[in-house]
Write an enzyme that holds these catalytic residues in place. Sequence first.
Site, PDB file in Angstrom:
ATOM      1  N   ASN A 118     -12.317  -1.594  -4.843  1.00 22.52           N
ATOM      2  CA  ASN A 118     -12.148  -1.960  -6.250  1.00 22.52           C
ATOM      3  C   ASN A 118     -13.388  -2.729  -6.714  1.00 22.52           C
ATOM      4  O   ASN A 118     -13.686  -3.795  -6.182  1.00 22.52           O
ATOM      5  CB  ASN A 118     -10.888  -2.831  -6.384  1.00 22.52           C
ATOM      6  CG  ASN A 118     -10.755  -3.466  -7.748  1.00 22.52           C
ATOM      7  OD1 ASN A 118     -11.354  -3.042  -8.725  1.00 22.52           O
ATOM      8  ND2 ASN A 118      -9.947  -4.513  -7.807  1.00 22.52           N
ATOM      9  N   TYR A 125       0.843  -1.194   0.000  1.00 25.85           N
ATOM     10  CA  TYR A 125       0.000   0.000   0.000  1.00 25.85           C
ATOM     11  C   TYR A 125       0.883   1.251   0.000  1.00 25.85           C
ATOM     12  O   TYR A 125       0.614   2.221  -0.699  1.00 25.85           O
ATOM     13  CB  TYR A 125      -0.925  -0.002   1.220  1.00 25.85           C
ATOM     14  CG  TYR A 125      -1.892  -1.164   1.229  1.00 25.85           C
ATOM     15  CD1 TYR A 125      -3.095  -1.091   0.549  1.00 25.85           C
ATOM     16  CD2 TYR A 125      -1.592  -2.339   1.922  1.00 25.85           C
ATOM     17  CE1 TYR A 125      -3.982  -2.166   0.547  1.00 25.85           C
ATOM     18  CE2 TYR A 125      -2.469  -3.412   1.925  1.00 25.85           C
ATOM     19  CZ  TYR A 125      -3.657  -3.318   1.240  1.00 25.85           C
ATOM     20  OH  TYR A 125      -4.524  -4.385   1.233  1.00 25.85           O
ATOM     21  N   CYS A 162      -6.389  -6.286  -7.156  1.00 26.56           N
ATOM     22  CA  CYS A 162      -6.182  -5.747  -5.810  1.00 26.56           C
ATOM     23  C   CYS A 162      -5.628  -6.798  -4.859  1.00 26.56           C
ATOM     24  O   CYS A 162      -5.046  -6.448  -3.827  1.00 26.56           O
ATOM     25  CB  CYS A 162      -7.466  -5.137  -5.272  1.00 26.56           C
ATOM     26  SG  CYS A 162      -8.893  -6.225  -5.333  1.00 26.56           S
ATOM     27  N   HIS A 163      -5.755  -8.075  -5.211  1.00 31.03           N
ATOM     28  CA  HIS A 163      -5.197  -9.144  -4.364  1.00 31.03           C
ATOM     29  C   HIS A 163      -3.673  -9.109  -4.343  1.00 31.03           C
ATOM     30  O   HIS A 163      -3.062  -9.722  -3.473  1.00 31.03           O
ATOM     31  CB  HIS A 163      -5.698 -10.516  -4.832  1.00 31.03           C
ATOM     32  CG  HIS A 163      -5.349 -10.852  -6.255  1.00 31.03           C
ATOM     33  ND1 HIS A 163      -6.100 -10.401  -7.312  1.00 31.03           N
ATOM     34  CD2 HIS A 163      -4.324 -11.560  -6.778  1.00 31.03           C
ATOM     35  CE1 HIS A 163      -5.554 -10.842  -8.443  1.00 31.03           C
ATOM     36  NE2 HIS A 163      -4.472 -11.553  -8.142  1.00 31.03           N
ATOM     37  N   GLU A 217      -1.143 -17.620  -8.775  1.00 27.99           N
ATOM     38  CA  GLU A 217      -0.192 -16.854  -9.584  1.00 27.99           C
ATOM     39  C   GLU A 217       1.266 -17.177  -9.234  1.00 27.99           C
ATOM     40  O   GLU A 217       2.184 -16.587  -9.791  1.00 27.99           O
ATOM     41  CB  GLU A 217      -0.442 -15.357  -9.400  1.00 27.99           C
ATOM     42  CG  GLU A 217      -1.759 -14.893  -9.956  1.00 27.99           C
ATOM     43  CD  GLU A 217      -1.985 -13.394  -9.824  1.00 27.99           C
ATOM     44  OE1 GLU A 217      -1.031 -12.653  -9.492  1.00 27.99           O
ATOM     45  OE2 GLU A 217      -3.120 -12.956 -10.057  1.00 27.99           O
TER      46      GLU A 217
END
Length: 174
Positions: free
Chosen positions: A123, A96, A131-132, A158
């Site tokens: 989001n 962030y 956003c993850h 991922e």
Amino acid sequence: MEYVCKTSSPLGELTLVSDGQNLTGLWMEKEKYYSFKEPVQEQELPLFEEAKRWLESYFSGEKPNVALPLAPRGSAFRQTVWRILGDIPYGETVTYGEIAAQIGREENRRVSAQAVGGAVGHNPISILIPCHRVVGADGSLTGYAGGIDKKVMLLTLEKAPMERFYIPTRGTAL
């Protein structure tokens, strides 16, 4: 008029929303900030079929290479944060604070990580606007409106370096 389509996924049912031209929403079941304009009409659109193919590819472990037309609705600040989220590479994470610093450099002003967290949490197009991929500076997996378990699942899918992260409420590494 907004158009809605539901589809299943490994995360549970997903709701896709479109203005007829662009995707304006993608929400998971029980997502914290689930909302869209009324009235809505359930309808299959070519865009929804494209989005479903993108999601099938993604959930099969591939990095989808098709760019879908996205039009998230939000303030100028949120739009800026969501644009930055879209630039986070597949399988990588940022904090962030890093997003706040980037906005600060781009706009020559101070931005707090907490303000970024608010925009990330709101989001409206989960997964597609990733956003993850945003984590706490200390490696904590916080702030996912769909639930931390789903954030872990997406990052694992991922092949993000999960050994660097932990879930604060558990206080243990993953």
